[in-house]
Design a protein around this motif. Structure first.
Motif, mmCIF file in Angstrom:
data_model
loop_
_atom_site.group_PDB
_atom_site.id
_atom_site.type_symbol
_atom_site.label_atom_id
_atom_site.label_comp_id
_atom_site.label_asym_id
_atom_site.label_seq_id
_atom_site.Cartn_x
_atom_site.Cartn_y
_atom_site.Cartn_z
ATOM 1 N N LYS A 131 -6.581 -5.151 5.844
ATOM 2 C CA LYS A 131 -5.984 -4.445 4.711
ATOM 3 C C LYS A 131 -4.490 -4.729 4.664
ATOM 4 O O LYS A 131 -3.796 -4.609 5.663
ATOM 5 N N ARG B 124 1.130 -2.224 1.289
ATOM 6 C CA ARG B 124 1.695 -2.307 -0.061
ATOM 7 C C ARG B 124 3.143 -2.761 0.019
ATOM 8 O O ARG B 124 3.915 -2.289 0.833
ATOM 9 N N HIS C 285 -4.521 -1.586 -4.120
ATOM 10 C CA HIS C 285 -5.359 -1.618 -2.920
ATOM 11 C C HIS C 285 -5.882 -3.037 -2.748
ATOM 12 O O HIS C 285 -6.734 -3.487 -3.502
ATOM 13 N N SER C 286 -5.345 -3.728 -1.754
ATOM 14 C CA SER C 286 -5.761 -5.114 -1.561
ATOM 15 C C SER C 286 -5.952 -5.413 -0.080
ATOM 16 O O SER C 286 -5.390 -4.741 0.782
ATOM 17 N N GLN C 287 -6.754 -6.419 0.169
ATOM 18 C CA GLN C 287 -7.015 -6.847 1.534
ATOM 19 C C GLN C 287 -7.237 -8.350 1.545
ATOM 20 O O GLN C 287 -7.586 -8.937 0.533
ATOM 21 N N ASN D 257 -8.889 -4.012 -4.873
ATOM 22 C CA ASN D 257 -9.661 -2.806 -5.170
ATOM 23 C C ASN D 257 -11.139 -2.937 -4.789
ATOM 24 O O ASN D 257 -11.994 -2.346 -5.425
#
Length: 170
Positions: free
Chosen positions: A10, A13, A62-64, A81
């Motif tokens: 993850k 941000r 929301h990013s990974q 997401n």
């Protein structure tokens, strides 16, 4: 049979991730002010635009990263997401010249000396995880040098040690 390892981390941000969402929020607030002080219809339009931009930009908050090592070859993608997947960066094991720990003096010297290096940071961005970051020095097909900084779990590090044992440095 292919030797395959997959890893998902993850991302933290960043300012660049938050900026579009914050600007859309400010546009909506400006629309409320225009709604109350100047024109109801024009203010409602500005609020709607701010809301649309906010809903669009919130999907990237929301990013990974997903890493896939297949026989030493590396592919990465960024997942937004948990819904949208976008290819990010990849390289073949044949193009890797060295693998260095991120905190090594050799990497710092290389970055200081060679200003034309392209740096791809494919990590969580969390400073407390720097012990797990490794820099892959890559010569691409066009002769450019790239450094891919990757955050490896213990299992992924074992895979890297097998396929890059002659290129790993301390």
């Amino acid at each position: 049979m292919d030797d395959y390892i997959e890893q998902v981390i993850k991302r933290k941000r960043t300012f660049a991730d938050m900026l579009p969402f914050t600007l859309s929020y400010l546009i909506a607030l400006a629309g409320i002010a225009v709604f109350a002080a100047v024109s109801i219809s024009f203010g409602a339009l500005i609020v709607a635009v701010g809301g649309f931009l906010g809903s669009f930009s919130s999907k990237r908050l929301h990013s990974q990263f997903e890493y896939i090592f297949t026989n030493g070859d590396f592919d990465s993608a960024i997942i937004y997401n948990m819904a949208k997947r976008k290819e990010f960066f990849s390289f073949d094991a044949d193009h890797v010249t060295r693998v260095l720990p991120y905190e090594s003096d050799k990497l710092k010297n290389e970055l200081d000396i060679n200003k034309s290096l392209v740096v791809k940071n494919i990590t969580t961005g969390r400073a407390e995880n720097k012990d797990n970051w490794y820099a892959f020095m890559i010569n691409d097909k066009r002769g450019r040098q790239t450094v891919a900084i990757v955050e490896l779990t213990d299992k992924a590090l074992e895979h890297v040690k097998v396929y890059y044992k002659s290129k790993m440095e301390k």
